[in-house]
Design an enzyme around this catalytic site. Structure first.
Site, PDB file in Angstrom:
ATOM      1  N   ARG A  14       0.792  -1.235   0.000  1.00  0.00           N
ATOM      2  CA  ARG A  14       0.000   0.000   0.000  1.00  0.00           C
ATOM      3  C   ARG A  14       0.827   1.288   0.000  1.00  0.00           C
ATOM      4  O   ARG A  14       0.247   2.377   0.078  1.00  0.00           O
ATOM      5  CB  ARG A  14      -0.991   0.028   1.173  1.00  0.00           C
ATOM      6  CG  ARG A  14      -1.960  -1.136   1.193  1.00  0.00           C
ATOM      7  CD  ARG A  14      -3.230  -0.809   1.934  1.00  0.00           C
ATOM      8  NE  ARG A  14      -2.982  -0.485   3.339  1.00  0.00           N
ATOM      9  CZ  ARG A  14      -3.910   0.014   4.147  1.00  0.00           C
ATOM     10  NH1 ARG A  14      -5.131   0.251   3.691  1.00  0.00           N
ATOM     11  NH2 ARG A  14      -3.624   0.273   5.406  1.00  0.00           N
ATOM     12  N   ASP A  15       2.142   1.186  -0.106  1.00  0.00           N
ATOM     13  CA  ASP A  15       2.939   2.412  -0.203  1.00  0.00           C
ATOM     14  C   ASP A  15       4.235   2.141  -0.981  1.00  0.00           C
ATOM     15  O   ASP A  15       5.321   2.528  -0.551  1.00  0.00           O
ATOM     16  CB  ASP A  15       3.255   2.964   1.184  1.00  0.00           C
ATOM     17  CG  ASP A  15       3.656   4.441   1.153  1.00  0.00           C
ATOM     18  OD1 ASP A  15       3.271   5.137   0.182  1.00  0.00           O
ATOM     19  OD2 ASP A  15       4.346   4.892   2.083  1.00  0.00           O
ATOM     20  N   VAL A  16       4.088   1.465  -2.130  1.00  0.00           N
ATOM     21  CA  VAL A  16       5.247   1.193  -2.980  1.00  0.00           C
ATOM     22  C   VAL A  16       5.695   2.505  -3.616  1.00  0.00           C
ATOM     23  O   VAL A  16       4.927   3.168  -4.305  1.00  0.00           O
ATOM     24  CB  VAL A  16       4.906   0.169  -4.079  1.00  0.00           C
ATOM     25  CG1 VAL A  16       6.115  -0.052  -4.985  1.00  0.00           C
ATOM     26  CG2 VAL A  16       4.462  -1.148  -3.458  1.00  0.00           C
TER      27      VAL A  16
END
Length: 211
Positions: A14-16
């Site tokens: 969810r935060d690549v």
């Protein structure tokens, strides 16, 4: 691919983004910072309706549905690929309209047969043109506006390994939702802070800014 398919549960990062990819002593990339990750069992649907991530890496459907999926991680990975290859952030609010959205700029260059001109000029052309072209086109495909048109991470690995050919026809329509993106970007500072948006059934949504 390991997080999405090979571990005992599905892991949505969810935060690549570039700043969450660390390099070891041999310059191998390692994805870090799992503070926003969510886990669920294979074969089930993720139940999160809490939007988190970093501006420029958030899939367009996530801002509408609030539902993170493997495909939203793929979108972030696509933005990361383009950022590394081009040496530019996914969104530059102060840039011209033509160059504000990195994926749109690269896509237009690809249509004109000049996709390599978007590569980071600081590289001085010292790269394999075939590999750079592959990374840029794969970044576009992973950043496709339609979630269904994005590849799985298994397919991404196959493309990078040369085990499968990239379907260039799917690049058609690989553009961000400019109207929604502009509105979203202009509502927060340009420092690319991590955000968290509560998706609720009412017409009111609250934007929280964090680190």
């Amino acid at each position: 691919m390991y997080l999405h398919e090979e571990w005992e549960q599905v892991v949505l990062h969810r935060d690549v983004k570039a700043s969450n990819v660390l390099l070891d002593a041999d310059l191998n990339g390692q994805l870090g910072d799992f503070g926003l990750a969510r886990l669920y069992d294979h074969g089930e649907n993720p139940q999160t309706t809490h939007v988190v991530g970093t501006i420029g890496y958030i899939a367009p459907e996530l801002t509408r549905t609030g539902k993170a999926t493997k495909s939203t991680d793929v979108f972030g990975f696509g933005a990361f690929l383009l950022e590394v290859a081009c040496g530019r952030r996914p969104i530059e609010p102060q840039a011209s309209t033509e160059e504000m959205f990195l994926v749109d700029w690269v896509l237009e260059s690809w249509k004109q047969g000049a996709i390599l001109e978007t590569s980071d000029p600081r590289l001085g052309g010292c790269y394999s043109t075939d590999e750079m072209s592959l990374v840029l086109k794969l970044g576009l495909l992973c950043s496709h506006a339609k979630a269904a048109s994005r590849p799985s991470m298994r397919q991404v690995v196959q493309y990078l390994d040369g085990a499968a050919l990239l379907p260039e026809r799917l690049l058609n329509g690989a553009t961000v939702d400019n109207e929604a993106s502009v509105e979203f970007v202009m509502s927060v500072p340009s420092s690319y802070e991590k955000i968290s948006v509560d998706s609720v059934s009412s017409s009111e949504s609250i934007l929280y800014r964090g680190r």
